[in-house]
Design a protein around this motif. Structure first.
Motif, PDB file in Angstrom:
ATOM      1  N   ALA A   1       0.825  -1.208   0.000  1.00  0.00           N
ATOM      2  CA  ALA A   1       0.000   0.000   0.000  1.00  0.00           C
ATOM      3  C   ALA A   1       0.859   1.257   0.000  1.00  0.00           C
ATOM      4  O   ALA A   1       0.523   2.247  -0.653  1.00  0.00           O
ATOM      5  CB  ALA A   1      -0.934  -0.008   1.211  1.00  0.00           C
ATOM      6  N   LEU A   2       1.956   1.218   0.720  1.00  0.00           N
ATOM      7  CA  LEU A   2       2.793   2.408   0.832  1.00  0.00           C
ATOM      8  C   LEU A   2       3.821   2.524  -0.293  1.00  0.00           C
ATOM      9  O   LEU A   2       4.355   3.605  -0.528  1.00  0.00           O
ATOM     10  CB  LEU A   2       3.505   2.419   2.185  1.00  0.00           C
ATOM     11  N   ASP A   3       4.084   1.426  -0.991  1.00  0.00           N
ATOM     12  CA  ASP A   3       5.152   1.466  -1.987  1.00  0.00           C
ATOM     13  C   ASP A   3       4.873   2.444  -3.117  1.00  0.00           C
ATOM     14  O   ASP A   3       5.762   3.192  -3.525  1.00  0.00           O
ATOM     15  CB  ASP A   3       5.398   0.073  -2.563  1.00  0.00           C
ATOM     16  N   SER A   4       3.631   2.459  -3.616  1.00  0.00           N
ATOM     17  CA  SER A   4       3.368   3.341  -4.758  1.00  0.00           C
ATOM     18  C   SER A   4       3.373   4.814  -4.359  1.00  0.00           C
ATOM     19  O   SER A   4       3.515   5.683  -5.205  1.00  0.00           O
ATOM     20  CB  SER A   4       2.042   2.981  -5.423  1.00  0.00           C
ATOM     21  N   VAL A   5       3.244   5.083  -3.066  1.00  0.00           N
ATOM     22  CA  VAL A   5       3.265   6.472  -2.595  1.00  0.00           C
ATOM     23  C   VAL A   5       4.675   6.888  -2.170  1.00  0.00           C
ATOM     24  O   VAL A   5       5.149   7.963  -2.533  1.00  0.00           O
ATOM     25  CB  VAL A   5       2.285   6.663  -1.413  1.00  0.00           C
ATOM     26  N   TYR A   6       5.340   6.022  -1.393  1.00  0.00           N
ATOM     27  CA  TYR A   6       6.628   6.400  -0.793  1.00  0.00           C
ATOM     28  C   TYR A   6       7.790   5.480  -1.171  1.00  0.00           C
ATOM     29  O   TYR A   6       8.919   5.709  -0.740  1.00  0.00           O
ATOM     30  CB  TYR A   6       6.510   6.368   0.735  1.00  0.00           C
ATOM     31  N   GLY A   7       7.519   4.449  -1.955  1.00  0.00           N
ATOM     32  CA  GLY A   7       8.539   3.429  -2.199  1.00  0.00           C
ATOM     33  C   GLY A   7       9.853   3.955  -2.739  1.00  0.00           C
ATOM     34  O   GLY A   7      10.919   3.586  -2.250  1.00  0.00           O
ATOM     35  N   ALA A   8       9.785   4.823  -3.754  1.00  0.00           N
ATOM     36  CA  ALA A   8      11.028   5.327  -4.349  1.00  0.00           C
ATOM     37  C   ALA A   8      11.852   6.106  -3.325  1.00  0.00           C
ATOM     38  O   ALA A   8      13.071   5.939  -3.236  1.00  0.00           O
ATOM     39  CB  ALA A   8      10.717   6.204  -5.554  1.00  0.00           C
ATOM     40  N   ALA A   9      11.181   6.928  -2.518  1.00  0.00           N
ATOM     41  CA  ALA A   9      11.899   7.699  -1.491  1.00  0.00           C
ATOM     42  C   ALA A   9      12.522   6.780  -0.447  1.00  0.00           C
ATOM     43  O   ALA A   9      13.659   6.982  -0.011  1.00  0.00           O
ATOM     44  CB  ALA A   9      10.948   8.692  -0.821  1.00  0.00           C
ATOM     45  N   PHE A  10      11.764   5.748  -0.031  1.00  0.00           N
ATOM     46  CA  PHE A  10      12.304   4.801   0.949  1.00  0.00           C
ATOM     47  C   PHE A  10      13.499   4.051   0.382  1.00  0.00           C
ATOM     48  O   PHE A  10      14.495   3.834   1.085  1.00  0.00           O
ATOM     49  CB  PHE A  10      11.224   3.794   1.369  1.00  0.00           C
ATOM     50  N   ARG A  11      13.434   3.669  -0.896  1.00  0.00           N
ATOM     51  CA  ARG A  11      14.566   2.967  -1.492  1.00  0.00           C
ATOM     52  C   ARG A  11      15.786   3.878  -1.599  1.00  0.00           C
ATOM     53  O   ARG A  11      16.916   3.458  -1.340  1.00  0.00           O
ATOM     54  CB  ARG A  11      14.167   2.394  -2.858  1.00  0.00           C
ATOM     55  N   ARG A  12      15.556   5.147  -1.970  1.00  0.00           N
ATOM     56  CA  ARG A  12      16.683   6.096  -2.028  1.00  0.00           C
ATOM     57  C   ARG A  12      17.309   6.273  -0.648  1.00  0.00           C
ATOM     58  O   ARG A  12      18.529   6.415  -0.533  1.00  0.00           O
ATOM     59  CB  ARG A  12      16.218   7.443  -2.580  1.00  0.00           C
ATOM     60  N   SER A  13      16.478   6.251   0.397  1.00  0.00           N
ATOM     61  CA  SER A  13      17.006   6.441   1.758  1.00  0.00           C
ATOM     62  C   SER A  13      17.932   5.298   2.159  1.00  0.00           C
ATOM     63  O   SER A  13      18.761   5.450   3.060  1.00  0.00           O
ATOM     64  CB  SER A  13      15.864   6.568   2.769  1.00  0.00           C
ATOM     65  N   ALA A  14      17.796   4.159   1.487  1.00  0.00           N
ATOM     66  CA  ALA A  14      18.659   3.009   1.777  1.00  0.00           C
ATOM     67  C   ALA A  14      19.880   2.979   0.856  1.00  0.00           C
ATOM     68  O   ALA A  14      20.639   2.005   0.875  1.00  0.00           O
ATOM     69  CB  ALA A  14      17.864   1.709   1.634  1.00  0.00           C
ATOM     70  N   GLY A  15      20.061   4.034   0.057  1.00  0.00           N
ATOM     71  CA  GLY A  15      21.236   4.132  -0.800  1.00  0.00           C
ATOM     72  C   GLY A  15      21.054   3.573  -2.191  1.00  0.00           C
ATOM     73  O   GLY A  15      22.022   3.459  -2.948  1.00  0.00           O
ATOM     74  N   ILE A  16      19.823   3.222  -2.550  1.00  0.00           N
ATOM     75  CA  ILE A  16      19.564   2.731  -3.901  1.00  0.00           C
ATOM     76  C   ILE A  16      19.560   3.928  -4.850  1.00  0.00           C
ATOM     77  O   ILE A  16      18.997   4.977  -4.533  1.00  0.00           O
ATOM     78  CB  ILE A  16      18.225   1.953  -3.945  1.00  0.00           C
ATOM     79  N   SER A  17      20.174   3.766  -6.005  1.00  0.00           N
ATOM     80  CA  SER A  17      20.325   4.884  -6.934  1.00  0.00           C
ATOM     81  C   SER A  17      18.978   5.422  -7.395  1.00  0.00           C
ATOM     82  O   SER A  17      17.970   4.713  -7.401  1.00  0.00           O
ATOM     83  CB  SER A  17      21.148   4.458  -8.154  1.00  0.00           C
ATOM     84  N   GLU A  18      18.988   6.664  -7.823  1.00  0.00           N
ATOM     85  CA  GLU A  18      17.766   7.341  -8.274  1.00  0.00           C
ATOM     86  C   GLU A  18      17.059   6.556  -9.378  1.00  0.00           C
ATOM     87  O   GLU A  18      15.856   6.334  -9.322  1.00  0.00           O
ATOM     88  CB  GLU A  18      18.120   8.748  -8.781  1.00  0.00           C
ATOM     89  N   ALA A  19      17.805   6.116 -10.364  1.00  0.00           N
ATOM     90  CA  ALA A  19      17.202   5.401 -11.497  1.00  0.00           C
ATOM     91  C   ALA A  19      16.582   4.082 -11.052  1.00  0.00           C
ATOM     92  O   ALA A  19      15.484   3.712 -11.465  1.00  0.00           O
ATOM     93  CB  ALA A  19      18.249   5.157 -12.576  1.00  0.00           C
ATOM     94  N   THR A  20      17.281   3.370 -10.177  1.00  0.00           N
ATOM     95  CA  THR A  20      16.791   2.075  -9.707  1.00  0.00           C
ATOM     96  C   THR A  20      15.665   2.237  -8.695  1.00  0.00           C
ATOM     97  O   THR A  20      14.739   1.425  -8.657  1.00  0.00           O
ATOM     98  CB  THR A  20      17.946   1.270  -9.082  1.00  0.00           C
ATOM     99  N   ALA A  21      15.712   3.276  -7.896  1.00  0.00           N
ATOM    100  CA  ALA A  21      14.719   3.480  -6.839  1.00  0.00           C
ATOM    101  C   ALA A  21      13.314   3.657  -7.394  1.00  0.00           C
ATOM    102  O   ALA A  21      12.331   3.312  -6.735  1.00  0.00           O
ATOM    103  CB  ALA A  21      15.093   4.693  -5.988  1.00  0.00           C
ATOM    104  N   ASP A  22      13.202   4.182  -8.608  1.00  0.00           N
ATOM    105  CA  ASP A  22      11.889   4.407  -9.207  1.00  0.00           C
ATOM    106  C   ASP A  22      11.244   3.132  -9.749  1.00  0.00           C
ATOM    107  O   ASP A  22      10.086   3.168 -10.159  1.00  0.00           O
ATOM    108  CB  ASP A  22      11.997   5.443 -10.336  1.00  0.00           C
ATOM    109  N   ARG A  23      11.982   2.023  -9.734  1.00  0.00           N
ATOM    110  CA  ARG A  23      11.438   0.766 -10.256  1.00  0.00           C
ATOM    111  C   ARG A  23      11.076  -0.154  -9.089  1.00  0.00           C
ATOM    112  O   ARG A  23      11.966  -0.629  -8.372  1.00  0.00           O
ATOM    113  CB  ARG A  23      12.459   0.092 -11.164  1.00  0.00           C
ATOM    114  N   PRO A  24       9.782  -0.429  -8.882  1.00  0.00           N
ATOM    115  CA  PRO A  24       9.381  -1.278  -7.754  1.00  0.00           C
ATOM    116  C   PRO A  24       9.610  -2.766  -7.984  1.00  0.00           C
ATOM    117  O   PRO A  24       9.571  -3.550  -7.042  1.00  0.00           O
ATOM    118  CB  PRO A  24       7.886  -0.988  -7.616  1.00  0.00           C
ATOM    119  N   GLY A  25       9.871  -3.175  -9.228  1.00  0.00           N
ATOM    120  CA  GLY A  25       9.997  -4.594  -9.547  1.00  0.00           C
ATOM    121  C   GLY A  25      10.946  -5.370  -8.653  1.00  0.00           C
ATOM    122  O   GLY A  25      10.574  -6.429  -8.126  1.00  0.00           O
TER     123      GLY A  25
END
Length: 200
Positions: free
Chosen positions: A156-180
Motif C-alpha cells: 500500500a505504501l510502496d506506490s506512494v513512498y517506495g522510491a523515497a524509501f529505497r533512495r534512503s537506503a542508498g539505492i540509486s535514483e534510477a533504480t529506486a523508481d522501479r518497484p519490480g
C-alpha cells in the motif's frame, strides 16, 4: 466537450461516476477527483453526482471502497488459480501492487490523513486462509495474519513512498523508481517466512 446529460438508472449512474472518478484518480491522483470533474466526465450536473454520493469526501470514500473491491477480485482470481497446494505468491503480490499503483494507495493515505477510518475488516482474509493451509508445517494462524498484514502495508505504501524509501537506503535514483526488484524481494521473503518453499 462534455457528453450530453441524460437520466440514468441509479445503479448505472453510480457505476459511471465511480468509473470516471477512477479514471481521474489514475490520471491525476486524489486531488484530481472532484465532484465537478466527475460530473463533466459523465455528463451530469454537480448536483447529480452529489445526489448519488453526497460530498466529495463521501465520493472519495466510495472510490476507495471500489478499489478495495478491485483488490478483493484480484486476490480471488489469483487464489482461485492456485492448484495442488501451490501458491503463486508473486502473482498475488503483483495483483495487489497493481491496484494500489493506480492511485488507490495515495487515496487511502490522503483519506486516513484527513481522519477517515474504515470500519471494514478482512479484505485479505481469503489470502490468510489459503496461505495458512499451504504452509509447510502447522504454525499459528496469528503469524500468517501478521505476515499478510506486513505485506499489505508494504504494498500500500510502496506506490506512494517506495522510491523515497529505497533512495534512503542508498539505492540509486534510477533504480529506486522501479518497484519490480522490491516486489521480487517481497515474494522471496514471503515464501521463506511462511515456509511456502519447504524451508520453514
Amino acid at each position: 466537450m462534455a457528453p450530453p446529460r441524460t437520466r440514468r438508472p441509479a445503479e448505472h449512474a453510480q457505476q459511471l461516476i465511480l468509473q470516471a472518478a477512477e479514471e481521474l484518480l489514475i490520471d491525476g491522483g486524489p486531488a484530481a477527483v472532484g465532484v465537478r470533474a466527475v460530473a463533466e466526465r459523465v455528463g451530469m450536473t454537480d448536483a447529480g453526482v452529489a445526489h448519488h454520493f453526497g460530498s466529495r469526501q463521501q465520493l472519495l470514500v466510495a472510490l476507495l471502497r471500489h478499489g478495495g473491491r478491485r483488490i478483493r477480485e484480484a486476490v480471488e482470481a489469483v487464489v482461485g488459480a492456485w492448484v495442488d497446494d501451490r501458491a503463486d505468491v508473486g502473482a498475488l503480490i503483483r495483483a495487489i501492487a497493481g491496484v494500489y499503483g493506480q492511485g488507490y494507495a495515495a487515496l487511502a493515505v490522503s483519506l486516513h490523513a484527513a481522519g477517515w477510518r474504515d470500519s471494514g475488516t478482512g479484505m485479505l482474509e481469503p489470502v490468510v486462509q489459503v496461505l495458512h493451509t499451504v504452509r509447510s508445517r502447522p504454525r499459528r494462524l496469528a503469524d500468517t495474519r501478521l505476515a499478510v498484514a506486513a505485506l499489505h502495508q508494504a504494498l500500500a505504501l510502496d506506490s506512494v513512498y517506495g522510491a523515497a524509501f529505497r533512495r534512503s537506503a542508498g539505492i540509486s535514483e534510477a533504480t529506486a523508481d522501479r518497484p519490480g526488484p522490491q516486489l521480487t524481494w517481497w515474494t522471496n521473503t514471503f515464501r521463506v517466512t511462511l515456509g511456502l518453499d519447504g524451508t520453514e
